[in-house]
Design an enzyme around this catalytic site. Structure first.
Site, PDB file in Angstrom:
ATOM      1  N   HIS A 224       0.875  -1.188   0.000  1.00 54.27           N
ATOM      2  CA  HIS A 224       0.000   0.000   0.000  1.00 54.27           C
ATOM      3  C   HIS A 224       0.908   1.233   0.000  1.00 54.27           C
ATOM      4  CE1 HIS A 224      -3.510   2.347   0.595  1.00 54.27           C
ATOM      5  NE2 HIS A 224      -3.823   2.056   1.830  1.00 54.27           N
ATOM      6  N   HIS A 263      -2.034  -2.499  -9.584  1.00 51.16           N
ATOM      7  CA  HIS A 263      -3.056  -1.874  -8.745  1.00 51.16           C
ATOM      8  C   HIS A 263      -4.271  -2.782  -8.726  1.00 51.16           C
ATOM      9  CE1 HIS A 263      -5.766   1.164  -7.117  1.00 51.16           C
ATOM     10  NE2 HIS A 263      -4.668   1.754  -6.702  1.00 51.16           N
ATOM     11  N   ASP A 314       2.771   5.670  -6.667  1.00 54.59           N
ATOM     12  CA  ASP A 314       3.992   5.605  -5.866  1.00 54.59           C
ATOM     13  C   ASP A 314       5.255   5.560  -6.731  1.00 54.59           C
ATOM     14  OD1 ASP A 314       2.652   5.601  -3.412  1.00 54.59           O
ATOM     15  OD2 ASP A 314       2.156   3.488  -3.677  1.00 54.59           O
TER      16      ASP A 314
HETATM   17  N1  COA Z   1       5.225  -6.961  -9.761  1.00 53.54           N
HETATM   18  C1  COA Z   1       5.183  -8.177 -10.326  1.00 53.54           C
HETATM   19  N2  COA Z   1       4.044  -8.829 -10.605  1.00 53.54           N
HETATM   20  C2  COA Z   1       2.908  -8.215 -10.295  1.00 53.54           C
HETATM   21  C3  COA Z   1       2.860  -6.948  -9.699  1.00 53.54           C
HETATM   22  C4  COA Z   1       4.087  -6.317  -9.434  1.00 53.54           C
HETATM   23  N3  COA Z   1       4.131  -5.115  -8.867  1.00 53.54           N
HETATM   24  N4  COA Z   1       1.590  -6.573  -9.503  1.00 53.54           N
HETATM   25  C5  COA Z   1       0.836  -7.577  -9.952  1.00 53.54           C
HETATM   26  N5  COA Z   1       1.628  -8.564 -10.423  1.00 53.54           N
HETATM   27  C6  COA Z   1       1.197  -9.825 -10.997  1.00 53.54           C
HETATM   28  C7  COA Z   1       0.685 -10.754  -9.911  1.00 53.54           C
HETATM   29  O1  COA Z   1       1.743 -11.499  -9.350  1.00 53.54           O
HETATM   30  C8  COA Z   1      -0.275 -11.601 -10.674  1.00 53.54           C
HETATM   31  O2  COA Z   1       0.473 -12.548 -11.426  1.00 53.54           O
HETATM   32  P1  COA Z   1      -0.069 -14.048 -11.601  1.00 53.54           P
HETATM   33  O3  COA Z   1      -1.407 -13.909 -12.279  1.00 53.54           O
HETATM   34  O4  COA Z   1       0.984 -14.695 -12.410  1.00 53.54           O
HETATM   35  O5  COA Z   1      -0.188 -14.567 -10.193  1.00 53.54           O
HETATM   36  C9  COA Z   1      -0.868 -10.614 -11.668  1.00 53.54           C
HETATM   37  O6  COA Z   1       0.082  -9.591 -11.825  1.00 53.54           O
HETATM   38  C10 COA Z   1      -2.184 -10.022 -11.233  1.00 53.54           C
HETATM   39  O7  COA Z   1      -2.021  -9.327 -10.026  1.00 53.54           O
HETATM   40  P2  COA Z   1      -3.063  -9.392  -8.833  1.00 53.54           P
HETATM   41  O8  COA Z   1      -2.658 -10.521  -7.947  1.00 53.54           O
HETATM   42  O9  COA Z   1      -4.439  -9.421  -9.347  1.00 53.54           O
HETATM   43  O10 COA Z   1      -2.800  -8.041  -8.108  1.00 53.54           O
HETATM   44  P3  COA Z   1      -3.566  -7.570  -6.795  1.00 53.54           P
HETATM   45  O11 COA Z   1      -4.740  -6.789  -7.216  1.00 53.54           O
HETATM   46  O12 COA Z   1      -3.808  -8.663  -5.817  1.00 53.54           O
HETATM   47  O13 COA Z   1      -2.451  -6.671  -6.118  1.00 53.54           O
HETATM   48  C11 COA Z   1      -1.041  -4.869  -5.690  1.00 53.54           C
HETATM   49  C12 COA Z   1      -2.364  -5.309  -6.330  1.00 53.54           C
HETATM   50  C13 COA Z   1      -0.952  -3.352  -5.723  1.00 53.54           C
HETATM   51  C14 COA Z   1      -0.984  -5.337  -4.230  1.00 53.54           C
HETATM   52  C15 COA Z   1       0.126  -5.494  -6.490  1.00 53.54           C
HETATM   53  O14 COA Z   1       0.061  -5.045  -7.828  1.00 53.54           O
HETATM   54  C16 COA Z   1       1.468  -5.183  -5.880  1.00 53.54           C
HETATM   55  O15 COA Z   1       1.931  -5.887  -4.980  1.00 53.54           O
HETATM   56  N6  COA Z   1       2.167  -4.107  -6.374  1.00 53.54           N
HETATM   57  C17 COA Z   1       3.429  -3.700  -5.811  1.00 53.54           C
HETATM   58  C18 COA Z   1       3.235  -2.843  -4.558  1.00 53.54           C
HETATM   59  C19 COA Z   1       2.719  -1.472  -4.883  1.00 53.54           C
HETATM   60  O16 COA Z   1       3.226  -0.781  -5.760  1.00 53.54           O
HETATM   61  N7  COA Z   1       1.710  -1.042  -4.121  1.00 53.54           N
HETATM   62  C20 COA Z   1       1.108   0.263  -4.258  1.00 53.54           C
HETATM   63  C21 COA Z   1      -0.275   0.156  -4.779  1.00 53.54           C
HETATM   64  S1  COA Z   1      -0.980   1.741  -5.092  1.00 53.54           S
END
Ligand code: COA
Length: 378
Positions: A224, A263, A314
């Site tokens: 987050h 996201h 971010d």
């Molecule tokens: N780096 C690498 N892979 C990523 C990723 C990232 N930042 N964000 C998503 N993915 C991948 C997931 O591993 C998933 O892969 P899979 O289908 O092979 O398992 C796919 O993309 C779909 O993602 P999903 O699990 O639906 O994302 P989510 O909605 O659960 O998670 C976040 C959203 C923000 C938690 C996630 O994108 C993340 O951890 N981002 C990095 C942290 C960040 O920048 N947070 C700030 C958010 S504003």
């Protein structure tokens, strides 16, 4: 229980839990509006104070409303000697988010009339938090470096005063403007994890300080708000544009999460990113530190090419703050300084039409069994 109730929405993905009049995220057209106004228009034309008022009151202020709001906020920036002492007694090694979380909790202890729980009293507390949070951030920023506390000034905007309490001076208007734009972009974002945490907490009819304390705890996490810090650490680890593409390819091969990308709601790009990027570029040109954005551009292009995953707010905000000379672990506290507006607006909205938030879970533990007395358990 019906089968329908047993459908599991892991991470509450896609679940609509309530209505809100505060903001709307529209991933399909890559847009975010606060009370109906596109966030990029607000960032381009309004001060953070105007946006704070908008988020709380539903309309942009007129000149006299803004004047009296600003006067009230500016008059409340001082913190008590007792709170300053709490900050003094915090470990210099503590994460500033933990100090801020503790300080907000302590402000609840100092609340003069906890029995008053009406909307006006809560709005008053929200303004108090808006006014005092930068003072808390500045106090810890300096104390842990062995520097003296700098009291807030009542003749500066919230953005200007932040630099004053941290550094003892207000930087060039270009820097203040880029910082203020980041505050506007961070101010509100629907039922994100920290705001939703605050709504859950207050739905039991506890107080606003407890709700915000929980919200700050949630915002600290790397998935987050903590991502803006993690982005900058990643850029420093990469170090040079020439290393960026290989670094990212290796991270993806190793299935690492790349900070600042992805996201839950936006799948085709974060609506706030173009505006923040514009100001990140201005900061790079202003400071001459172009390298971080060169690395960022390569990471972004490679991530989109390889995974179709776009950067979130971010990603450009982290290096923007770094170029301003702000310590990395202060980036998420700045997020709090902005999001306190949206978070408290949600707390008040929850209370205006409250129903205890209490979902269900599907039990997957052992079937029912009998307790064996201690002596017989072997
Ligand atoms: N780096 C690498 N892979 C990523 C990723 C990232 N930042 N964000 C998503 N993915 C991948 C997931 O591993 C998933 O892969 P899979 O289908 O092979 O398992 C796919 O993309 C779909 O993602 P999903 O699990 O639906 O994302 P989510 O909605 O659960 O998670 C976040 C959203 C923000 C938690 C996630 O994108 C993340 O951890 N981002 C990095 C942290 C960040 O920048 N947070 C700030 C958010 S504003």
């Amino acid at each position: 229980m019906s089968d329908e109730a047993e459908v599991i929405h892991h991470g509450l993905d896609g679940v609509v839990v309530d209505t809100t009049r505060i903001s709307k995220v529209m991933p399909e057209i890559n847009s975010l509006v606060y009370r109906g106004y596109p966030v990029q228009e607000l960032a381009g034309q309004c001060s953070f104070e105007e946006v704070a008022w908008l988020i709380w009151h539903g309309e942009l202020p007129n000149a006299s409303e803004l004047k009296s709001f600003q006067a009230g906020e500016r008059a409340r920036r001082n913190i008590s000697p007792a709170l300053l002492d709490v900050i003094h007694k915090s470990s210099r090694a503590a994460h500033p988010m933990d100090v801020l979380r503790t300080a907000v909790s302590f402000l609840g202890v100092e609340d003069a009339a906890p029995e008053k729980t009406d909307a006006a009293a809560n709005l008053n507390r929200a303004v108090d938090l808006l006014a005092k949070i930068p003072t808390v951030i500045g106090a810890f920023y300096r104390l842990r470096k062995g520097q003296n506390f700098i009291p807030p000034r009542g003749d500066l905007s919230i953005a200007e005063n932040f630099f004053h309490v941290c550094f003892g001076k207000v930087p060039a208007p270009e820097v203040v403007r880029a910082f203020e734009v980041s505050l506007v972009l961070y101010a509100e974002h629907g039922f994100n994890a920290s705001t939703f945490s605050a709504r859950v907490v207050v739905s039991s009819l506890t107080d606003i300080f407890g709700a915000v304390t929980a919200g700050i705890a949630s915002l600290k996490g790397q998935l987050h708000g903590g991502a803006n810090e993690a982005v900058m650490r990643m850029l420093l680890e990469i170090g040079e544009p020439a290393r960026a593409r290989d670094w990212l390819l290796a991270a993806l091969r190793e299935k690492r999460v790349v900070m600042g990308f992805g996201h839950r709601v936006y799948k085709k790009g974060d609506s706030r990113v173009p505006t923040m990027k514009k100001y990140a570029r201005k900061m790079a040109a202003f400071t001459g530190h172009e390298k971080w954005l060169e690395i960022s551009d390569i990471l972004e292009a490679t991530m989109i090419e390889q995974k179709g995953i776009f950067p979130n707010l971010d990603f450009p905000s982290g290096p923007t703050y770094y170029m301003m000379g702000i310590d990395i672990d202060m980036f998420t506290p700045i997020f709090v300084m902005a999001r306190i507006t949206g978070m408290t607006a949600h707390v008040m909205e929850q209370l205006a039409n409250n129903r205890l938030i209490r979902p269900l879970s599907k039990y997957t533990g052992p079937g029912e069994r009998r307790v064996v007395p201690l002596k017989q358990r072997g």
